[in-house]
Design an enzyme around this catalytic site. Sequence first.
Site: not given
Length: 751
Positions: A282-286
Amino acid sequence: MNSLLSLASSALFLQGASALGYGFNGSDSQFYGQSPPVYPSSIGHGTSNARWVSAYQRATALADQMTIEQKVNMTRGYTGTCTGNSGAVPRFGVPPLCLSDAPDGIRGQEFVSAFPAGIHVAATWDRTLMYQYGKALGSEYRGKGINVALGPVAGPLGRVVRGGRNWEGLSNDPYLAGAGMGEITRGIQDAGVMATSKHFLLNEQEYRRRPSSIGEAFSSNVGDRALHELYVFPFMDALRADAAAVMCSYQRANNSYSCQNSKLLNGLLKTELGFEGFVRMLDWTLVMPDGGYWGQNLTDAVKNGSVSAERVTDMATRILASWYYMGHDNGFPAPSIYPGTTKHEPVDVQADHAALIREIGAASTVLVKNVNNTLPLQRPTFLCVYGYDATVPSMPWQDASRYGGGYAVNFGWQTFAGTLITGGGSGSNAPPYVVSPFQAIQERLRQDRGINPTYTPYVNADACLVFINAYASESFDRLSLTDESSDRLVGNVAANCSNTVVVIHSTGIRNVDAWIDNPNITAVLYAGLPGQESGNSLADVLWGDVSPSGKLPYTVAKEEADYGAVLSSSLSFDQFPQDDFTEGLFIDCRAFDRDEIEPRFEFGFGLTYTTFEYAKLNVQMDMGANTDPLPDPEVAVISGGHPALWETVATVTCALSNTGRVTASEVAQLYLGIPSSAEFDTPARQLRGFQRTPVRPGETRTVSFALTRRDLSVWDTTVAQWRLQAGTYKIHVGASSQDLRLEGNLEISSS
Ligand SMILES: *[C@@H]1O[C@H](CO)[C@@H](O)[C@H](O)[C@H]1NC(C)=O
Ligand SMILES: *[C@@H]1O[C@H](CO)[C@@H](O)[C@H](O)[C@H]1NC(C)=O
Ligand SMILES: *[C@@H]1O[C@H](CO)[C@@H](O)[C@H](O)[C@H]1NC(C)=O
Ligand SMILES: *[C@@H]1O[C@H](CO)[C@@H](O)[C@H](O)[C@H]1NC(C)=O
Ligand SMILES: *[C@@H]1O[C@H](CO)[C@@H](O)[C@H](O)[C@H]1NC(C)=O
Ligand SMILES: *[C@@H]1O[C@H](CO)[C@@H](O)[C@H](O)[C@H]1NC(C)=O
Ligand SMILES: *[C@@H]1O[C@H](CO)[C@@H](O)[C@H](O)[C@H]1NC(C)=O
Ligand SMILES: *[C@@H]1O[C@H](CO)[C@@H](O)[C@H](O)[C@H]1NC(C)=O
C-alpha cells in the site's frame, strides 16, 4: 480533505512483493535496526487444503512458462478502469485484476449498497449476520467484475481509543474481531471475490502514519506476546478462512516499514501463519500509478542479482494461485466500472441487500439506558425530533466539482453535517439513498395518524428524540470522545422534556457523562454506523418490532482519562517517532479490570426489552482432547497457523431462558481466566466465546461454546509457540464483561 487524492491513489497498486530484502541489510542505523531480519521469504506451497493444492499446481505450471517481465508485470499497478489494476499477461490470457475499496460497500460506484461499517457489524455479535454481510458484499463486488475487495479490517484493532479508522475494523477485542474477520472473509470469498485482510500490521493511529516532511512514519513497537495475543489474533481467523490477499500497512514496526518488514511478512504471515495468497503493498511512496518503484526496477534487480528470480516467481505464483483458487480464470465478469460522466447501461448489484442491511442495523443497535420501560415506544402519536444527526443533507457525496465527476468518493459526514451512516476516507461507501431517522420516524407516525410538529411545545409530547453523532476519518485521529455542542443540544432538550431519548451514531467510543444521569433522559441508544437503512433499522427498535440485542464492542468510560495512555494517538515531532505499546495486553476492558476502574458501560453491555436467566453451566473436556503444552512440531502449518490451534479442547454449555414478555435475542458471552504466573501475566478475563440466540418468552435454549487450543493458550516468546498451560482456567458466562451470571472451572493437565 487534501489527502483524498493520495488515498485514492494509494489503492492503485498491488504487489506480490513483500520484504524483498532489497537494499536494507540492518546497517541503516535508526531505520532498520530493530526488527529482526527473517529471510528468505517463504515460498507459497499451496498445501493448506485440496483447493489450494490444485490452484498452486495450475499456478506453478503457468508461472513456469512466464518470463521475468511477465511475472513482474502482475505485481505492479497500472492506471485503468478500477481503483487498482494489476498488470496483465496477455500472452497467457491473464487479465488485469480489478481492485476496489471499501470494507463496507463498493466505493464511488452507482447501484451499489451502503452496508453498515465494521464496528457496527461487530456490535451484532452474530456470526451468521457477519457471514451474510460478507456474502452480500462479495456478491456486489463480483457483480461489478471486481476481483479483489479491499477488506475486511482488523488493523487498526482499536488500541488507540481516538484512532481515526477504528470504525472500519470490528472491535478492539481480538476474539470478537477475529470472529468477524473469519466470517466476513468466508462470506466474501463464497461469493467468488478475493477478500483482503488489512492492514498488516499495527497501524493503530493515523497521525504520522506515513513519512512526511517532519520525518519517518511512526514506529509501533510491541513485544511478541501482545503482538500475537492481540494484533495477529484476528488475522489468524481471516487466514483460517483462506483469505486470498493481505494488505500491509503504512507505518513502521520496530522501526522497519511494515510493507518491507521481514519479521512481519516473512516470519509471521508467510511462515508462522502459512499464508497462501499475496501481499498487496500500500505504501504509496514505494508504488506509483504507472509502473511503481518495483516495476522496471524489480526486473532490473532480478537481472543484476539483487533480488532472486525465485522471489519474483513466488510473487507471481501467489497471485496466480489466488486467481485460480477463486475460479477467476473461468467466466469472471469484466469490470463494469464507469466514470460518472459517461452515459452507459447501469449494472445494478444491490439485489435484496437492503433487507439484510436493515436487519444488521437493528441487530447492532445497543440500548444502554431505558428507565421505566420508555422503550419500546407504545404507539406514540406525538414525537419531537431534534438534532443535526436526524436528517440527510443534500447529496454531498455527489459533489462533482470536488471529485472530478462520478459518484461517492466519500460519505462520512462530519459531525453536525447530517446523519452519520459510515466514517470518512477510503473506508467510506456510496449509498444509493439514505433513510434518515427523521424520515423513518415520520413514516411510522403517519401510519398511526400521529404528529411531529416542526414547532414543538414539548409539554404534550410522548417523547423527545435527540440525535447526535461522533465522526472520524482516515488520515486523522479524533481529538475528543465528546463535543460540547452536541452535549449542550442534549442538555437543552432534556431541560425541557421529561422523556428524552438520545440516539448516538458514532465511529467508536462516545462518552456520555455530561448528561447520562439526567433523570429526564430516559433512554439512550448507540446506533453505530448502520448504512443506508439507518432510519428503518432504528425505528424497528424504537417501536419494538425488534428487541435490541446489540452489545458494545468496546468499553465506554466515565472519563476519557480512564483509558490511560492509549486514549490518544502518540504525538511526536521527532524525525523517527516511536510509539512503545508498553500496556502490552492491557487495553480496553483488560485494563479497566486490572486497575479496578468502573466503566460507564462495560464491554459487551447492552439492554433488551425482556429478561434472561442463565443456568446450568457445564464445562466438559472434549473426548481425546490433546493437551500437550505445545502443538506438534512435526505437523505442517496451514493457512491460519498450526492446525492444532483450531482443535476444540473443551466445550462449555449453559441454559438460557427468556423470563420476560417479548421474543428477543441474547448474546451470551464466555470470559476466560487463563492461569496467570510470573512468566505469563494474563488478564483476569478475556472474551473467548459468544453466541447470539433468539429466545421466545418462557422458552429455554442451550448455548454452547467451543474452546479451542488457541483460545486457551498464551504466546510463549521463548519458544515462539502458543503454549497451553496446565492449571485451572476460570470460566465465566454472562450478559456482558461485568454482568457475569455463571462461574466454573476448567482443569487442564498436561497429556
Ligand atoms: C550493508 O550495506 C552497506 C551499504 O549500504 C554496506 O556498507 C555493508 O557492508 C553491508 N553490510 C552487510 C553485513 O552486508
Ligand atoms: C519488536 O521487538 C520486540 C522486542 O524485541 C519483539 O518481541 C517483536 O517480535 C518485534 N516485532 C517486530 C515486528 O519486529
Ligand atoms: C503488462 O500489463 C499491461 C496492462 O495490463 C499490458 O498492457 C501489457 O501487455 C503487459 N505486459 C506484458 C509483458 O505482458
Ligand atoms: C526505480 O528506482 C529509482 C531509484 O533507484 C526511482 O527513482 C524510480 O522512481 C524507480 N521507479 C521506476 C519506475 O523507475
Ligand atoms: C540492481 O538494480 C536495482 C534496480 O535498478 C538497483 O536499485 C540496484 O542498485 C542494482 N544493484 C546492483 C548491485 O547493481
Ligand atoms: C419511573 O417510575 C417510578 C414508579 O412509577 C416513578 O416514581 C419515577 O418517577 C419514574 N421515573 C421516570 C424518570 O419517569
Ligand atoms: C430549553 O431549556 C434550555 C435550558 O433551560 C433553554 O436554554 C432553552 O431555550 C429551552 N428551550 C428550547 C426550545 O430548547
Ligand atoms: C425535566 O423536564 C421538566 C419539563 O418537563 C423540567 O421542568 C425539569 O426542570 C427537567 N429536569 C431536568 C433535571 O432537566
